[in-house]
Enzyme design. Structure first.
Site, PDB file in Angstrom:
ATOM      1  N   PRO A  11       8.808 -30.427-105.077  1.00 22.09           N
ATOM      2  CA  PRO A  11       9.504 -29.336-104.396  1.00 22.09           C
ATOM      3  C   PRO A  11      11.004 -29.257-104.689  1.00 22.09           C
ATOM      4  O   PRO A  11      11.692 -30.271-104.729  1.00 22.09           O
ATOM      5  CB  PRO A  11       9.263 -29.618-102.905  1.00 22.09           C
ATOM      6  N   ASN A  12      11.427 -28.036-104.869  1.00 22.18           N
ATOM      7  CA  ASN A  12      12.840 -27.644-105.065  1.00 22.18           C
ATOM      8  C   ASN A  12      13.351 -27.890-106.477  1.00 22.18           C
ATOM      9  O   ASN A  12      14.442 -27.438-106.822  1.00 22.18           O
ATOM     10  CB  ASN A  12      13.762 -28.329-104.036  1.00 22.18           C
ATOM     11  N   ARG A  19      21.478 -25.426-108.131  1.00 23.88           N
ATOM     12  CA  ARG A  19      22.019 -25.950-106.883  1.00 23.88           C
ATOM     13  C   ARG A  19      22.543 -27.373-107.086  1.00 23.88           C
ATOM     14  O   ARG A  19      21.985 -28.140-107.881  1.00 23.88           O
ATOM     15  CB  ARG A  19      20.932 -25.988-105.789  1.00 23.88           C
ATOM     16  N   TYR A  24      22.863 -33.221-109.381  1.00 26.68           N
ATOM     17  CA  TYR A  24      21.670 -33.131-110.226  1.00 26.68           C
ATOM     18  C   TYR A  24      21.966 -32.644-111.644  1.00 26.68           C
ATOM     19  O   TYR A  24      21.052 -32.574-112.466  1.00 26.68           O
ATOM     20  CB  TYR A  24      20.628 -32.223-109.554  1.00 26.68           C
ATOM     21  N   ASN A  75       8.168 -36.412-111.236  1.00 24.23           N
ATOM     22  CA  ASN A  75       9.284 -36.415-110.304  1.00 24.23           C
ATOM     23  C   ASN A  75       8.731 -35.771-109.034  1.00 24.23           C
ATOM     24  O   ASN A  75       8.659 -34.547-108.928  1.00 24.23           O
ATOM     25  CB  ASN A  75      10.490 -35.633-110.815  1.00 24.23           C
ATOM     26  N   ALA A  78      10.756 -34.795-102.847  1.00 25.93           N
ATOM     27  CA  ALA A  78      10.606 -35.322-101.484  1.00 25.93           C
ATOM     28  C   ALA A  78       9.169 -35.681-101.114  1.00 25.93           C
ATOM     29  O   ALA A  78       8.947 -36.285-100.061  1.00 25.93           O
ATOM     30  CB  ALA A  78      11.193 -34.328-100.484  1.00 25.93           C
ATOM     31  N   GLU A  99       7.058 -42.739-112.427  1.00 26.70           N
ATOM     32  CA  GLU A  99       7.753 -41.947-111.394  1.00 26.70           C
ATOM     33  C   GLU A  99       9.215 -41.854-111.806  1.00 26.70           C
ATOM     34  O   GLU A  99       9.824 -42.873-112.157  1.00 26.70           O
ATOM     35  CB  GLU A  99       7.627 -42.638-110.030  1.00 26.70           C
ATOM     36  N   HIS A 101      13.221 -40.165-111.002  1.00 27.39           N
ATOM     37  CA  HIS A 101      14.167 -39.472-110.136  1.00 27.39           C
ATOM     38  C   HIS A 101      15.474 -39.309-110.897  1.00 27.39           C
ATOM     39  O   HIS A 101      15.974 -40.289-111.485  1.00 27.39           O
ATOM     40  CB  HIS A 101      14.408 -40.258-108.845  1.00 27.39           C
ATOM     41  N   ILE A 102      16.018 -38.129-110.864  1.00 25.63           N
ATOM     42  CA  ILE A 102      17.270 -37.828-111.574  1.00 25.63           C
ATOM     43  C   ILE A 102      18.425 -38.648-110.994  1.00 25.63           C
ATOM     44  O   ILE A 102      19.236 -39.213-111.722  1.00 25.63           O
ATOM     45  CB  ILE A 102      17.564 -36.311-111.480  1.00 25.63           C
ATOM     46  N   ARG A 108      21.970 -43.287-102.363  1.00 25.40           N
ATOM     47  CA  ARG A 108      22.245 -41.924-101.921  1.00 25.40           C
ATOM     48  C   ARG A 108      22.847 -41.949-100.526  1.00 25.40           C
ATOM     49  O   ARG A 108      22.897 -42.978 -99.860  1.00 25.40           O
ATOM     50  CB  ARG A 108      20.946 -41.107-101.941  1.00 25.40           C
TER      51      ARG A 108
HETATM   52  O1  CA2 Z   1      16.782 -37.394-107.822  1.00 25.37           O
HETATM   53  C1  CA2 Z   1      15.699 -36.810-107.848  1.00 25.37           C
HETATM   54  O2  CA2 Z   1      15.140 -36.448-108.890  1.00 25.37           O
HETATM   55  C2  CA2 Z   1      14.999 -36.467-106.525  1.00 25.37           C
HETATM   56  O3  CA2 Z   1      13.594 -36.726-106.687  1.00 25.37           O
HETATM   57  C3  CA2 Z   1      15.225 -34.977-106.246  1.00 25.37           C
HETATM   58  C4  CA2 Z   1      14.608 -34.552-104.916  1.00 25.37           C
HETATM   59  C5  CA2 Z   1      15.127 -35.410-103.774  1.00 25.37           C
HETATM   60  O4  CA2 Z   1      14.445 -35.088-102.560  1.00 25.37           O
HETATM   61  C6  CA2 Z   1      14.924 -36.906-104.047  1.00 25.37           C
HETATM   62  O5  CA2 Z   1      15.553 -37.656-103.006  1.00 25.37           O
HETATM   63  C7  CA2 Z   1      15.524 -37.325-105.378  1.00 25.37           C
HETATM   64  C8  CA2 Z   1      14.798 -33.038-104.678  1.00 25.37           C
HETATM   65  C9  CA2 Z   1      16.223 -32.675-104.407  1.00 25.37           C
HETATM   66  C10 CA2 Z   1      16.403 -31.307-103.818  1.00 25.37           C
HETATM   67  O6  CA2 Z   1      16.124 -30.294-104.757  1.00 25.37           O
HETATM   68  C11 CA2 Z   1      17.089 -29.858-105.627  1.00 25.37           C
HETATM   69  C12 CA2 Z   1      16.671 -29.500-106.881  1.00 25.37           C
HETATM   70  C13 CA2 Z   1      17.563 -29.052-107.797  1.00 25.37           C
HETATM   71  C14 CA2 Z   1      18.890 -28.921-107.480  1.00 25.37           C
HETATM   72  C15 CA2 Z   1      19.306 -29.258-106.212  1.00 25.37           C
HETATM   73  C16 CA2 Z   1      18.396 -29.726-105.286  1.00 25.37           C
END
Ligand code: CA2
Length: 148
Positions: A11-12, A19, A24, A75, A78, A99, A101-102, A108
């Site tokens: 998600p996202n 964003r 990111y 990835n 959440a 798995e 994560h960026i 964090r």
């Molecule tokens: O660091 C990562 O790749 C995360 O998996 C990104 C997730 C976050 O919930 C994890 O803690 C770490 C998603 C972040 C929110 O989505 C966004 C996506 C793109 C730009 C900004 C926010």
């Protein structure tokens, strides 16, 4: 086994590059997809690249990968904090699963981001190296399947 690597995004992540670039980065998910294909192609591997905001859809993506995939790079975003259906689906797979994560989820602003429940269902985890984590995950699967 097919020479197909599934790269799955939770998600996202469709908003990558749009964003919170300070966290990111500025690369979009399309840029990440291209990089994965650029790494996999010359090694003779194909990439299936997908993103979803819905947990049940992520479970279906993993079911699609379960039979025959060379490996999965995921990835989970959440979903890694409470996505038990995603964990169960990953546990049904026999292929290597990375798995990614960026950001460094262990470093964090919020404590809840640091613990992924999915680690027990994956081969390994890469976190905090920006979008390089995807290419590293793809490379690992290619090498694992080549028998090194
Ligand atoms: O660091 C990562 O790749 C995360 O998996 C990104 C997730 C976050 O919930 C994890 O803690 C770490 C998603 C972040 C929110 O989505 C966004 C996506 C793109 C730009 C900004 C926010």
């Amino acid at each position: 086994m097919t020479k197909v690597i599934h790269v799955l995004n939770g998600p996202n992540l469709g908003l990558l590059g749009v964003r919170q670039p300070e966290l990111y980065g500025t690369a979009t998910l399309a840029d990440v997809e291209k990089e994965c294909r650029d790494i996999a192609g010359p090694a003779g591997f194909e990439i299936i690249f997908r993103q979803t905001d819905a947990e049940h859809e992520m479970v279906h993506f993993i079911h699609d990968a379960r039979v025959g995939a060379a490996g999965i790079v995921i990835n989970p975003a959440a979903f890694c904090y409470a996505g038990y259906p995603v964990l169960d689906a990953l546990k049904m797979c026999d292929c290597p699963i990375v798995e990614v994560h960026i950001t460094n989820i262990h470093n964090r602003e919020a404590e809840w981001r640091s613990k992924s429940i999915l680690t027990q269902g994956v081969t390994g985890m890469i976190s905090g190296l920006g979008i390089d984590v995807y290419g590293l995950g793809v490379r690992h699967i290619i090498r694992a399947r080549a028998g090194r």
